[in-house]
Write a protein that holds these residues in place. Structure first.
Motif, PDB file in Angstrom:
ATOM      1  N   MET A   1       0.909  -1.061   0.165  1.00  0.00           N
ATOM      2  CA  MET A   1       0.106   0.033   0.034  1.00  0.00           C
ATOM      3  C   MET A   1       0.990   1.376   0.039  1.00  0.00           C
ATOM      4  SD  MET A   1      -2.716   1.033   2.625  1.00  0.00           S
ATOM      5  CE  MET A   1      -4.031   2.419   2.740  1.00  0.00           C
ATOM      6  N   THR A   2       0.517   2.458  -0.669  1.00  0.00           N
ATOM      7  CA  THR A   2       1.271   3.458  -0.914  1.00  0.00           C
ATOM      8  C   THR A   2       1.239   4.334   0.500  1.00  0.00           C
ATOM      9  OG1 THR A   2      -0.462   4.672  -1.915  1.00  0.00           O
ATOM     10  CG2 THR A   2       1.059   3.551  -3.386  1.00  0.00           C
ATOM     11  N   ALA A   3       2.380   5.165   0.879  1.00  0.00           N
ATOM     12  CA  ALA A   3       2.100   5.815   2.043  1.00  0.00           C
ATOM     13  C   ALA A   3       1.132   6.925   1.734  1.00  0.00           C
ATOM     14  CB  ALA A   3       3.590   6.521   2.214  1.00  0.00           C
ATOM     15  N   PRO A   4       0.613   7.375   3.019  1.00  0.00           N
ATOM     16  CA  PRO A   4      -0.215   8.429   2.729  1.00  0.00           C
ATOM     17  C   PRO A   4       0.360   9.666   2.376  1.00  0.00           C
ATOM     18  CG  PRO A   4      -0.430   7.486   5.089  1.00  0.00           C
ATOM     19  CD  PRO A   4       0.856   7.070   4.234  1.00  0.00           C
ATOM     20  N   SER A   5      -0.365  10.490   1.492  1.00  0.00           N
ATOM     21  CA  SER A   5       0.144  11.800   1.057  1.00  0.00           C
ATOM     22  C   SER A   5       0.316  12.859   2.369  1.00  0.00           C
ATOM     23  CB  SER A   5      -0.720  12.350  -0.019  1.00  0.00           C
ATOM     24  OG  SER A   5      -0.199  13.668  -0.064  1.00  0.00           O
ATOM     25  N   ALA A   6       1.523  13.494   2.335  1.00  0.00           N
ATOM     26  CA  ALA A   6       1.706  14.435   3.282  1.00  0.00           C
ATOM     27  C   ALA A   6       0.774  15.704   3.072  1.00  0.00           C
ATOM     28  CB  ALA A   6       3.199  15.108   3.215  1.00  0.00           C
ATOM     29  N   ARG A   7       0.195  15.875   1.843  1.00  0.00           N
ATOM     30  CA  ARG A   7      -1.015  17.021   1.527  1.00  0.00           C
ATOM     31  C   ARG A   7      -1.976  16.412   2.310  1.00  0.00           C
ATOM     32  NH1 ARG A   7       1.881  16.465  -3.092  1.00  0.00           N
ATOM     33  NH2 ARG A   7       0.539  15.314  -3.866  1.00  0.00           N
ATOM     34  N   THR A   8      -2.525  15.301   2.533  1.00  0.00           N
ATOM     35  CA  THR A   8      -3.871  15.086   3.135  1.00  0.00           C
ATOM     36  C   THR A   8      -3.749  15.293   4.656  1.00  0.00           C
ATOM     37  OG1 THR A   8      -3.902  13.129   1.552  1.00  0.00           O
ATOM     38  CG2 THR A   8      -5.501  13.100   3.633  1.00  0.00           C
TER      39      THR A   8
END
Length: 207
Positions: A1-8
């Protein structure tokens, strides 16, 4: 799974992580540390937004309820003025609603085996004092009240009886989804002809 976006925003990352983990692993089996690691936030951030795990569970179910109601609203809108189609619209919504709309893989086998998020959570939430309990009640009330209303609009002689039959078919569709998930890992389609059976029930109750 991709890491959460820092922009979220951190709150959304926490809810996405909770949705993935609570529904796939179970609420009790998921510790706060696992949610924090998935969301990539500090403990203070979780407590600032949700005051602890119980608050996060409540927010997870609140968001899932809102998304499920929206999916059903969209299915109803697609029916237009067709009262028979509206009466069985819950099955259209169920067929398109992802089993895990929190950012994870909706076809993941563990997620499929969990089935309905509200029924799964009801087993783990200790009682009415838990802050998530109102959302369990809200899900049940939405199903009961809306199915009865749609049954009445369709012209059922006994709207309560038709609503009860539709609810039984809905529960059967959820159980069949779990079984399909166990066998194939794919929980997205309604894996038995629930909608056709529901239409037949509507026809009997409105004849």
């Amino acid at each position: 799974m991709t890491a959460p976006s820092a922009r979220t925003p951190a709150r959304e990352r926490l809810l996405d992580a909770a949705t993935d983990l609570f529904h796939s692993r179970g609420i009790a089996a998921t510790g706060v540390d696992a949610v924090l690691r998935r969301a990539e936030v500090a403990p203070a951030t979780l407590y600032a937004h949700f005051s602890g795990k119980d608050g996060l569970v409540a927010a997870y179910l609140e968001r899932r309820f809102a998304r499920w109601r929206e999916a059903w609203d969209e299915a109803l809108a697609a029916c237009g003025d067709d009262v028979l189609a509206r009466a069985v619209s819950v099955f259209d919504a169920l067929a398109t609603f992802p089993s895990n709309p929190g950012g994870g893989d909706p076809s993941a086998g563990d997620d499929a085996r969990r089935g309905c998020a509200f029924l799964a959570a009801a087993v783990e939430i200790p009682g009415p004092e838990h802050p998530a309990h109102p959302w369990l009640l809200a899900d049940s009330a939405l199903l009961r009240d809306r199915l009865r209303q749609l049954a009445s609009e369709a012209g059922a002689h006994d709207p309560d009886a038709l609503a009860g039959e539709l609810l039984a078919l809905y529960d059967g569709a959820l159980a069949a989804r779990v079984r399909a998930g166990l066998l194939t890992g794919d929980a997205r389609p309604v894996p038995f002809p629930a909608r056709d059976l529901a239409l037949a029930a509507v026809a009997r109750h409105t004849a």
